[in-house]
Design a protein around this motif. Structure first.
Motif, PDB file in Angstrom:
ATOM      1  N   ALA A  14      -6.588  -1.733   3.030  1.00  0.00           N
ATOM      2  CA  ALA A  14      -7.678  -1.616   2.051  1.00  0.00           C
ATOM      3  C   ALA A  14      -7.175  -1.989   0.658  1.00  0.00           C
ATOM      4  CB  ALA A  14      -8.206  -0.192   2.032  1.00  0.00           C
ATOM      5  N   PRO A  15      -7.929  -2.797  -0.059  1.00  0.00           N
ATOM      6  CA  PRO A  15      -7.533  -3.097  -1.443  1.00  0.00           C
ATOM      7  C   PRO A  15      -7.922  -1.951  -2.372  1.00  0.00           C
ATOM      8  CG  PRO A  15      -9.543  -4.279  -0.878  1.00  0.00           C
ATOM      9  CD  PRO A  15      -9.147  -3.510   0.353  1.00  0.00           C
ATOM     10  N   PRO A  16      -7.266  -1.880  -3.520  1.00  0.00           N
ATOM     11  CA  PRO A  16      -7.614  -0.817  -4.464  1.00  0.00           C
ATOM     12  C   PRO A  16      -9.020  -1.030  -5.039  1.00  0.00           C
ATOM     13  CG  PRO A  16      -5.989  -2.311  -5.414  1.00  0.00           C
ATOM     14  CD  PRO A  16      -6.154  -2.722  -3.990  1.00  0.00           C
ATOM     15  N   TYR A  17      -9.695   0.076  -5.223  1.00  0.00           N
ATOM     16  CA  TYR A  17     -11.095   0.034  -5.672  1.00  0.00           C
ATOM     17  C   TYR A  17     -11.239  -0.524  -7.097  1.00  0.00           C
ATOM     18  CZ  TYR A  17     -15.723   1.575  -7.108  1.00  0.00           C
ATOM     19  OH  TYR A  17     -17.006   1.604  -7.573  1.00  0.00           O
TER      20      TYR A  17
ATOM     21  N   PHE B 133     -12.681   1.364  13.528  1.00  0.00           N
ATOM     22  CA  PHE B 133     -11.701   2.269  14.152  1.00  0.00           C
ATOM     23  C   PHE B 133     -10.873   3.069  13.164  1.00  0.00           C
ATOM     24  CE2 PHE B 133     -12.797  -0.872  17.209  1.00  0.00           C
ATOM     25  CZ  PHE B 133     -12.944  -0.131  18.363  1.00  0.00           C
ATOM     26  N   ARG B 134     -10.196   2.351  12.265  1.00  0.00           N
ATOM     27  CA  ARG B 134      -9.235   3.037  11.404  1.00  0.00           C
ATOM     28  C   ARG B 134      -9.847   3.196  10.011  1.00  0.00           C
ATOM     29  NH1 ARG B 134      -3.924   1.150  14.274  1.00  0.00           N
ATOM     30  NH2 ARG B 134      -4.965  -0.028  15.910  1.00  0.00           N
ATOM     31  N   GLU B 135     -10.819   4.054   9.925  1.00  0.00           N
ATOM     32  CA  GLU B 135     -11.352   4.346   8.597  1.00  0.00           C
ATOM     33  C   GLU B 135     -11.532   5.842   8.441  1.00  0.00           C
ATOM     34  OE1 GLU B 135     -14.857   1.698   8.967  1.00  0.00           O
ATOM     35  OE2 GLU B 135     -16.073   3.499   8.766  1.00  0.00           O
TER      36      GLU B 135
ATOM     37  N   TYR C 264      11.487  -1.343   0.759  1.00  0.00           N
ATOM     38  CA  TYR C 264      10.893  -0.418   1.731  1.00  0.00           C
ATOM     39  C   TYR C 264       9.406  -0.700   1.860  1.00  0.00           C
ATOM     40  CZ  TYR C 264      15.366   1.711   0.942  1.00  0.00           C
ATOM     41  OH  TYR C 264      16.709   1.902   0.840  1.00  0.00           O
ATOM     42  N   LEU C 265       9.044  -1.187   3.039  1.00  0.00           N
ATOM     43  CA  LEU C 265       7.659  -1.601   3.284  1.00  0.00           C
ATOM     44  C   LEU C 265       6.888  -0.445   3.918  1.00  0.00           C
ATOM     45  CD1 LEU C 265       5.696  -4.182   3.378  1.00  0.00           C
ATOM     46  CD2 LEU C 265       6.278  -4.237   5.807  1.00  0.00           C
ATOM     47  N   ALA C 266       5.937   0.105   3.165  1.00  0.00           N
ATOM     48  CA  ALA C 266       5.086   1.183   3.682  1.00  0.00           C
ATOM     49  C   ALA C 266       3.746   0.585   4.086  1.00  0.00           C
ATOM     50  CB  ALA C 266       4.881   2.243   2.604  1.00  0.00           C
ATOM     51  N   SER C 267       3.330   0.833   5.327  1.00  0.00           N
ATOM     52  CA  SER C 267       2.123   0.165   5.832  1.00  0.00           C
ATOM     53  C   SER C 267       1.045   1.166   6.233  1.00  0.00           C
ATOM     54  CB  SER C 267       2.471  -0.705   7.050  1.00  0.00           C
ATOM     55  OG  SER C 267       3.416  -1.685   6.694  1.00  0.00           O
ATOM     56  N   MET C 268      -0.183   0.774   5.983  1.00  0.00           N
ATOM     57  CA  MET C 268      -1.323   1.640   6.320  1.00  0.00           C
ATOM     58  C   MET C 268      -2.530   0.754   6.634  1.00  0.00           C
ATOM     59  SD  MET C 268      -2.868   4.534   6.574  1.00  0.00           S
ATOM     60  CE  MET C 268      -1.420   5.507   6.199  1.00  0.00           C
ATOM     61  N   GLY C 269      -2.910   0.747   7.913  1.00  0.00           N
ATOM     62  CA  GLY C 269      -4.043  -0.085   8.331  1.00  0.00           C
ATOM     63  C   GLY C 269      -5.387   0.597   8.132  1.00  0.00           C
ATOM     64  N   TRP C 270      -5.364   1.896   7.837  1.00  0.00           N
ATOM     65  CA  TRP C 270      -6.616   2.636   7.651  1.00  0.00           C
ATOM     66  C   TRP C 270      -7.281   2.228   6.333  1.00  0.00           C
ATOM     67  CZ3 TRP C 270      -8.529   6.887  10.710  1.00  0.00           C
ATOM     68  CH2 TRP C 270      -7.785   7.124  11.861  1.00  0.00           C
ATOM     69  N   THR C 271      -8.584   2.323   6.354  1.00  0.00           N
ATOM     70  CA  THR C 271      -9.331   2.024   5.127  1.00  0.00           C
ATOM     71  C   THR C 271     -10.308   3.161   4.824  1.00  0.00           C
ATOM     72  OG1 THR C 271     -11.224   0.978   6.220  1.00  0.00           O
ATOM     73  CG2 THR C 271      -9.345  -0.450   5.720  1.00  0.00           C
ATOM     74  N   ASN C 272     -10.907   3.078   3.682  1.00  0.00           N
ATOM     75  CA  ASN C 272     -12.025   3.975   3.351  1.00  0.00           C
ATOM     76  C   ASN C 272     -13.231   3.580   4.221  1.00  0.00           C
ATOM     77  OD1 ASN C 272     -11.628   1.645   1.677  1.00  0.00           O
ATOM     78  ND2 ASN C 272     -13.514   2.182   0.623  1.00  0.00           N
TER      79      ASN C 272
ATOM     80  N   GLY D  99      -5.406  -3.018  11.393  1.00  0.00           N
ATOM     81  CA  GLY D  99      -6.424  -3.013  10.345  1.00  0.00           C
ATOM     82  C   GLY D  99      -7.579  -2.171  10.842  1.00  0.00           C
ATOM     83  N   ASN D 100      -8.516  -1.899  10.002  1.00  0.00           N
ATOM     84  CA  ASN D 100      -9.614  -1.000  10.416  1.00  0.00           C
ATOM     85  C   ASN D 100     -10.408  -1.544  11.594  1.00  0.00           C
ATOM     86  OD1 ASN D 100     -10.670  -2.983   8.477  1.00  0.00           O
ATOM     87  ND2 ASN D 100     -12.602  -1.885   8.716  1.00  0.00           N
ATOM     88  N   ASP D 101     -10.414  -2.867  11.768  1.00  0.00           N
ATOM     89  CA  ASP D 101     -11.179  -3.442  12.877  1.00  0.00           C
ATOM     90  C   ASP D 101     -10.399  -3.489  14.187  1.00  0.00           C
ATOM     91  OD1 ASP D 101     -13.613  -3.934  11.612  1.00  0.00           O
ATOM     92  OD2 ASP D 101     -12.907  -5.813  10.746  1.00  0.00           O
ATOM     93  N   ASP D 102      -9.132  -3.138  14.145  1.00  0.00           N
ATOM     94  CA  ASP D 102      -8.309  -3.258  15.361  1.00  0.00           C
ATOM     95  C   ASP D 102      -8.447  -2.038  16.259  1.00  0.00           C
ATOM     96  OD1 ASP D 102      -7.244  -5.797  14.817  1.00  0.00           O
ATOM     97  OD2 ASP D 102      -5.783  -4.932  13.427  1.00  0.00           O
ATOM     98  N   ILE D 103      -8.648  -2.318  17.537  1.00  0.00           N
ATOM     99  CA  ILE D 103      -8.765  -1.222  18.514  1.00  0.00           C
ATOM    100  C   ILE D 103      -7.412  -0.544  18.692  1.00  0.00           C
ATOM    101  CG2 ILE D 103     -10.723  -2.227  19.755  1.00  0.00           C
ATOM    102  CD1 ILE D 103      -8.703  -3.386  21.765  1.00  0.00           C
TER     103      ILE D 103
END
Lengths: 313, 537
Positions: free
Chosen positions: A214-217, A183-185, A168-176, A137-141
């Motif tokens: 990230a949830p949808p805006y 970290f991951r933004e 098919y599970l597509a994963s993305m820990g980055w956020t806006n 997730g965005n907070d993970d180092i």
């Protein structure tokens, strides 16, 4: 296939233990943790002399005189999502933010904590017999990525497409971007490109499941208290504002997976449909030791979600 | 990663930069919210008119007793907030501690169904404190806005206003709300100066002059006192009255003093005991600001209006079929008459109306939250939580709130018996609070891990956690009120129809919950799982 999805446990050991037990409890075939695995707070426990320690926790200063008391307070600290860090008074005095020593100690405690968790997973998940997927997730180092990759019982899903029993599970820990510069933004256009790159390897979009942190805006799954420039909630917290990702929303609308699960905004638990996509954020109450999650029935034949329920386990 | 330390001599914890770590709540903002919830102008001044129900009761004493007693409710709710923060308030606390069924029934009745009755009550207040005084001041001699049709029209306006504000979101409104509070305080300041500088004699002559000009009355001040005496009413002296009857006025005072915790669903991530103090302080200062304003107003009314007259003019509304004063004895209007200038009078009424407009927008806010939470828990159909994609308007939940409110608004306006059930609106929410207070008290037994991890468990007096004391005293407060409401005719809510009305709401909530359990079970969804705790070991 029954799937249990939870997210944002932020270092809460009680939630991790519940997560590992969730498959048996909900009779799920698979468990997925959607990111933000690591905690935000480190509590120093100061060694006074051999066999004696002092800690301030929950607003109270406590002296610990036995190993059992030390173990007990460490457990309580970990359950709340904090890292207990035993150190000498000199070591504590030498920690400061400017020279990076606090960051280094934080990283040390986070990685140590995660390694302990993955050891627990090995025994609880019967060495990989129950599929368990973790995402960043965005907070993970960054350091957690390699540690999870090496686990025999847990699959690391970040920026990958995993076959989960015909879906098919597509994963993305980055956020806006967030106000905390985590970290991951990334800016929305960069995030959109990252999502497209991952989604490109999904062989059948009719069986796609998005696991984007990230949830949808602007969907109600992304409402957080509006903050002033001092990071203080404005108007007594009465004003919420959408803080999700436009790139994530656009991807859901464009690709229309059967399901899209999210986290990131703890207080914005909810479910809605975006076109044919069932979209949800189970929220998080990790600091209470409650594991919020979603129990989902995915029908392999029909290629759709037949049932779901949001739970507070 | 950037990390910082928090602590006094030596740091006691380190925070790293991570999402959601925000600074604590502004006590001032929470105080404003609590002060507007326990609204002395819109609810307090209306409820003070019922003193004649217990003629030996003293308003001042009952307000002070209520303030002390409700302070314990603030302690209990602050404990719940720091133990289970930002989780949806009573619905989630009760669901987790007492069970899903109780949580739904109490939340649906206390935070949704009963708001259908609050809508016409707010409409009546708007008619009495805004439309009618302005209408009269501008020289229109009719009493349209306090007629049945007028009240219904104003109720529709209120419902529309609250519905629109829910639809457009709170961002703009919260800003307006704060300015309303400051504007309302400016009105209070003007009123204070006006009443401090006026003599009792000048008030009598101004009152008689203006009531003659507006309503054609002659010697209205004296007539009002005579009418009360003829009705057998003898107002207590200022500072007089009996403790027993003052205590019996407390269930009336709950109509406005029971709500300092209205914003408890809004508090965020809690870090420690300091946050308990902050949460508690916001509500507590808000409550006691209201109590202080109440006492200030009553002292000023006693000085300028005359205590006996103020009691008499209020009693006239309840004891006789046709009161001398043909409109609600709104103290702000009566004070405004000290200045013989219509523009000034309208401006003062407008300033005080900010107390109404600063609060009415939140009328349906809690209902929306309960409907959404229940839909996410699959108790209500999924459609109940759907919002329009373009404008984010919660169409279905608005329908579930607004349509019944219109129906009850009509009943309230055109059926005077139904209008007498006003305190049902307080009673049903008090029942919901009672279950939350019970949840607080049994929390250490039901959820020991949660309780002992909470900063609330560490704050003790003489070794006893203050939150538990707050819970027990709150149970006492609510049981006393419920007993009086349900057993004493003076509150107008213990008659058959009122009980059927309230009972009907509980039956409706139970039916919805049971039906949901059955229907979801047939769909293969076990609602019993929602709050079942996963074993840790």
């Amino acid at each position: 296939m029954k799937v249990f999805f939870a997210t944002d446990i932020h270092g809460s050991e009680i939630c991790w233990r519940k997560f590992l037990n969730a498959a048996a409890f909900y009779k799920a075939d698979m468990v997925i943790l959607g990111g933000d695995v690591t905690g935000k707070v480190m509590i120093p426990i100061v060694s006074l002399r051999p066999g004696h320690w002092e800690v301030t926790f929950g607003g109270q200063r406590v002296q610990l005189d036995t190993q059992a008391e030390l173990d007990d307070i460490k457990r309580k600290i970990r359950d709340r999502g904090y890292y207990p860090a035993v150190m000498s008074g000199d070591e504590l005095d030498s920690l400061n933010a400017e020279d990076g020593s606090v960051d280094r100690r934080f990283t040390q405690e986070m990685t140590k904590g995660l390694e302990t968790w993955l050891d627990m997973a090995d025994s609880k998940l019967r060495g990989g017999e129950i599929p368990c997927i973790l995402n960043g997730g965005n907070d993970d180092i960054w350091e957690i990525d390699d540690i999870i990759e090496q686990s025999p019982s847990v699959s690391f899903a970040e920026s990958k497409v995993l076959d989960i029993g015909g879906f098919y599970l597509a994963s993305m820990g980055w956020t806006n971007p967030t106000p905390w510069n985590t970290f991951r933004e990334a800016p929305e256009d960069v995030l959109a490109a990252k999502i497209d790159a991952v989604v490109a390897s999904i062989p059948d979009m009719g069986r796609a499941v998005f696991n984007f942190h990230a949830p949808p805006y602007g969907t109600g799954l992304d409402e957080a208290p509006a903050l002033d420039e001092n990071m203080r909630p404005i108007h007594g917290g009465a004003v919420m504002k959408p803080v999700g990702s436009t790139a994530v929303k656009a991807a859901i609308q464009k690709y229309q997976p059967i399901l899209s699960v999210h986290g990131h905004i703890h207080e914005s638990k909810g479910v809605l449909r975006l076109g044919r996509t069932l979209t949800m954020n189970p929220g998080s109450s990790y600091s209470d030791g409650v594991l919020q999650g979603a129990v989902l029935d995915l029908n392999e034949k029909k290629g759709k979600v037949t049932r779901y329920i949001l739970v507070n386990g | 990663m950037t990390a910082g330390a928090l602590g006094e001599e030596r740091p006691t914890l380190f925070l790293r930069n991570a999402t959601g770590l925000v600074r604590g709540w502004s006590v001032r903002d929470s105080m404003i919210y609590a002060c507007l919830s326990t609204n002395v102008v819109t609810l307090g001044m209306v409820e003070w008119t019922v003193q004649s129900s217990f003629p030996h009761g003293n308003l001042l004493y009952s307000i002070l007793i209520s303030g002390v007693w409700v302070s314990f409710l603030v302690v209990a709710y602050a404990g719940l907030v720091v133990t289970i923060p930002r989780a949806g308030g009573d619905y989630v606390w009760q669901s987790r501690i007492l069970g899903s069924g109780i949580g739904f029934v109490m939340a649906a009745t206390g935070w949704w169904f009963i708001l259908w009755l609050w809508a016409p009550i707010y409409g009546a207040v708007l008619a009495e404190e805004f439309f009618e005084p302005i209408w009269a001041t501008l020289g229109y001699h009719g009493t349209f806005f306090v007629s049945d049709t007028g009240k219904f029209v104003v109720t529709l306006i209120t419902i529309a206003l609250a519905g629109i504000l829910v639809s457009i979101g709170m961002a703009g409104y919260a800003r307006v709300q704060k300015w309303c509070f400051y504007g309302g305080l400016l009105g209070v300041l003007v009123l204070v100066i006006l009443l401090l500088s006026a003599s009792h004699a000048s008030f009598i002559s101004s009152f008689n002059l203006e009531t003659h000009k507006l309503f054609g009355l002659t010697g209205a001040y004296q007539q009002i006192n005579l009418q009360a005496a003829k009705a057998g009413y003898v107002a207590p002296t200022f500072g007089g009255g009996t403790f027993g009857q003052s205590l019996l006025l407390v269930p009336f005072m709950m109509f406005y003093l029971l709500w300092p915790n209205w914003g408890t669903t809004l508090y965020g991530e809690i870090r420690g005991a300091n946050d308990f103090r902050r949460v508690f302080s916001g509500m507590f200062i808000g409550l006691w600001t209201t109590v202080a304003l109440s006492v200030l107003f009553l002292l000023l009314f006693a000085k300028a209006f005359g205590w006996a007259f103020y009691m008499n003019v209020n009693a006239g509304q309840n004891l006789v079929a046709k009161a001398v004063l043909p409109i609600f004895p709104y103290p702000v209007l009566m004070a405004a008459w000290l200045v013989h200038n219509s523009a000034f009078q309208v401006i003062l009424i407008l300033l005080f109306s900010l107390w109404f407009f600063g609060w009415v927008g939140t009328l349906f806010l809690s209902s929306t939250r309960v409907i959404f939470a229940a839909a996410f828990d699959r108790v209500l159909p999924d459609a109940a939580a759907q919002v329009s994609e373009k404008r984010r308007v919660p169409v279905a939940s608005l329908v579930l709130m607004l349509l019944p409110a219109v129906g009850f608004g009509a009943l309230y306006a055109f059926n005077s018996t139904f209008a007498s059930y006003t305190l049902d609106a307080t009673l049903v929410i008090a029942v919901t609070y009672l279950f939350s207070a019970i949840a607080v008290v049994i929390l250490p037994l039901r959820k020991p891990d949660l309780w002992f991890a909470s900063p609330a468990s560490k704050i003790k007096v003489l070794g006893v956690p203050v939150v538990l004391v707050g819970g027990v005293v709150t149970i006492g407060l609510l049981v006393f009120n419920l007993y009086e409401w349900l057993s004493n005719d003076a509150y107008f809510v213990n008659n058959h129809n009122s009980l059927y009305y309230m009972g009907g709401m509980y039956v409706l909530a139970i039916v919805i919950y049971v039906a949901a359990r059955i229907i979801r079970s047939r769909q293969g969804i076990d609602l019993g799982l929602i709050n079942k705790e996963i074993p840790v070991e």
